[in-house]
Each structure stands twice: as C-alpha cells, then as structure tokens.
Design a protein around this motif. Structure first.
Motif: not given
Length: 61
Positions: A16-32
């Motif tokens: 939200q802050v950076l205005g960079v929407p991500m798909d579920d796959r990218r979000r999951a990889e970042l969480l890892v």
C-alpha cells in the motif's frame, strides 16, 4: 518482549505505502525470503553488546 514480526501484515502495508501491487506467487516468495533473512539475522540481533559499546562507527572529518 515479543519481537516476532508478522511478515504478511508488513508486506501488505508495504504494498500500500509503495503502491506496488503483487500477485499471490510473488507475495508468497517474498514472505519466504523475509522469513529467511529474519532467521539469519536472529543470532546477530541476539548478540549482547556492552552497555558502553558503540553500535556504529563515528567518523569525523
């Protein structure tokens, strides 16, 4: 003192802050990756420092 970070919440805020929407796959990889980085940083953050020890160098011109 609980220092556990909820990376899912953090990532949602950063999207939200950076205005960079991500798909579920990218979000999951970042969480890892965030979890791995936090695990590696754990021993360093737990290392006791002397009360008078500087935590960063002081440079003077």
């Amino acid at each position: 003192m609980n220092t556990e970070i909820d990376w899912t919440v953090y990532l949602a805020h950063m999207e939200q802050v950076l205005g960079v929407p991500m798909d579920d796959r990218r979000r999951a990889e970042l969480l890892v990756q965030f979890s791995r980085i936090a695990e590696m940083a754990g021993p360093l953050m737990a290392f006791p420092l002397d009360e008078r020890q500087e935590i960063a160098g002081v440079y003077k011109a």
